[in-house]
Write a protein that holds these residues in place. Structure first.
Motif, PDB file in Angstrom:
ATOM      1  N   ARG A 163       0.789  -1.146   0.052  1.00 27.11           N
ATOM      2  CA  ARG A 163       0.125   0.065   0.013  1.00 27.11           C
ATOM      3  C   ARG A 163       0.872   1.245  -0.192  1.00 27.11           C
ATOM      4  NH1 ARG A 163      -1.917   1.340   5.835  1.00 27.11           N
ATOM      5  NH2 ARG A 163      -0.792   0.194   7.124  1.00 27.11           N
ATOM      6  N   PHE A 164       2.091   1.280   0.465  1.00 28.30           N
ATOM      7  CA  PHE A 164       2.859   2.554   0.422  1.00 28.30           C
ATOM      8  C   PHE A 164       3.836   2.632  -0.891  1.00 28.30           C
ATOM      9  CE2 PHE A 164       2.624   1.401   5.072  1.00 28.30           C
ATOM     10  CZ  PHE A 164       1.520   2.424   5.501  1.00 28.30           C
ATOM     11  N   ASP A 261       5.479  -2.794   6.989  1.00 26.03           N
ATOM     12  CA  ASP A 261       4.306  -2.030   7.260  1.00 26.03           C
ATOM     13  C   ASP A 261       3.817  -2.002   8.831  1.00 26.03           C
ATOM     14  OD1 ASP A 261       1.551  -1.602   7.406  1.00 26.03           O
ATOM     15  OD2 ASP A 261       1.419  -1.926   5.348  1.00 26.03           O
ATOM     16  N   GLN A 264       1.087  -4.449   9.181  1.00 26.20           N
ATOM     17  CA  GLN A 264       1.429  -5.652   8.681  1.00 26.20           C
ATOM     18  C   GLN A 264       2.695  -6.050   8.613  1.00 26.20           C
ATOM     19  OE1 GLN A 264      -1.254  -7.656   7.999  1.00 26.20           O
ATOM     20  NE2 GLN A 264      -2.974  -6.464   7.423  1.00 26.20           N
ATOM     21  N   TYR A 269       9.514  -3.207   3.517  1.00 29.41           N
ATOM     22  CA  TYR A 269       9.821  -2.314   2.349  1.00 29.41           C
ATOM     23  C   TYR A 269      11.200  -1.994   2.439  1.00 29.41           C
ATOM     24  CZ  TYR A 269       4.745  -1.237   1.731  1.00 29.41           C
ATOM     25  OH  TYR A 269       3.562  -1.340   1.390  1.00 29.41           O
ATOM     26  N   ASP A 307       5.185   4.663   5.875  1.00 31.37           N
ATOM     27  CA  ASP A 307       4.038   5.316   6.074  1.00 31.37           C
ATOM     28  C   ASP A 307       4.177   6.703   6.429  1.00 31.37           C
ATOM     29  OD1 ASP A 307       5.242   5.181   8.980  1.00 31.37           O
ATOM     30  OD2 ASP A 307       3.221   4.742   9.738  1.00 31.37           O
TER      31      ASP A 307
END
Length: 309
Positions: A163-164, A261, A264, A269, A307
């Protein structure tokens, strides 16, 4: 290039970049011992060359305590091919590494390891869930692991479920190589840089937001050549042997994403290194290994948290 003193990161990221540069000698020895490949490493320092009084004042004003100003006479002793320069800021310990040979050594290391299995496949999506993460390949094949590391360079944003990763965009950089090496040091000028490598000199680079287009353009090549030949005019009489382009994985603040994350933790990353991917690669690898094995971290990664955007 390994240029943390020139392409400075803000805040704690600068210390991280310096540590990444200084990780290279032991990293290269590690690879040589296990693969027999000695990766060429240039740590002669980087010159930021001044051609005007304004440039000279600017370089002196922004100088780090670790740098030293070379007047025209001293610079001539360092690099006789720069007689037109007024001087240069000398950044000791910075330099360059041969990334082509580096990849060859890493390929040999991975191929020889009984702990590594390679699958040649495009990744379509990742789905983290609790203590594991599922990876789906474009073929439909699914793989499951306790930790999945997102390290897909400029293409990372194409992976659904990370998502990032959408904050990482490709930026094209065009480069040119010349068939001679008049300099020993990496040198920066007002509009570009040149890097000696074996019997050639590599000149760069543009920074273009053109999506995933890796073609070169006549305007881009002309711009790179002009910047290189401003630094070292003798290159104008040298044959250009090749022009090519690559894609940098660029984030909004030009800093990488390194870390899990927060919601999660099975998804980690290691992407978005922008202009400093080669520089930061070994130290990033160390830290990702520590994250995966839940070992103490040697550096604060809060500035790189995924994030933050």
């Amino acid at each position: 290039m390994l240029a943390p003193s020139v392409e400075r990161a803000p805040g704690a990221a600068h210390k991280f970049s310096i540590a990444a540069r200084d990780r290279y000698p032991s990293y290269i020895e590690f690879l040589a011992e296990r693969t027999g490949v000695k990766v060429p490493l240039n740590r002669l320092g980087i010159l930021q060359v001044a051609f005007s009084e304004k440039s000279m004042k600017g370089l002196r004003k922004s100088a780090l305590p670790t740098t030293r100003w070379l007047d025209a006479r001293e610079l001539q002793h360092f690099e006789p091919a720069l007689p037109h320069a007024l001087g240069a800021m000398f950044n000791a310990q910075d330099g360059a590494v041969d990334n082509v040979v580096l990849l060859e050594a890493l390929n040999r290391l991975c191929s020889a390891s009984k702990w590594i299995e390679r699958l040649e496949a495009g990744v379509r999506s990742v789905k983290p869930a609790g203590a594991s993460c599922t990876v789906t390949a474009e073929s439909g094949q699914q793989l499951k692991a306790g930790r999945v590391v997102i390290a897909a360079g400029a293409w990372v944003g194409k992976i659904s479920g990370a998502r990032f990763a959408k904050h990482v965009k490709p930026a094209r950089g065009q480069l040119v190589s010349y068939s001679s090496t008049p300099l020993r040091h990496v040198a920066y000028g007002p509009s570009g840089y040149i890097v000696p490598r074996g019997g050639v000199t590599i000149a760069g680079s543009t920074m273009e937001n053109v999506g995933f287009d890796t073609s070169t353009t006549s305007a881009g090549v002309k711009k790179v050549r002009a910047a290189a030949e401003e630094i070292c005019p003798v290159l104008a009489s040298s044959k250009t042997t090749e022009a090519w382009a690559g894609l940098r994985p660029v984030t909004p603040d030009l800093l990488p994403m390194i870390g899990p994350d927060p919601k999660q933790p099975s998804l980690i990353y290691a992407c978005g290194h922008s202009r400093n991917g080669v520089l930061m690669a070994p130290l990033t690898g160390d830290l990702i290994a520590d994250l995966v094995t839940e070992s103490p971290l040697s550096h604060d990664l809060s500035q790189f948290r995924p994030d933050r955007f």
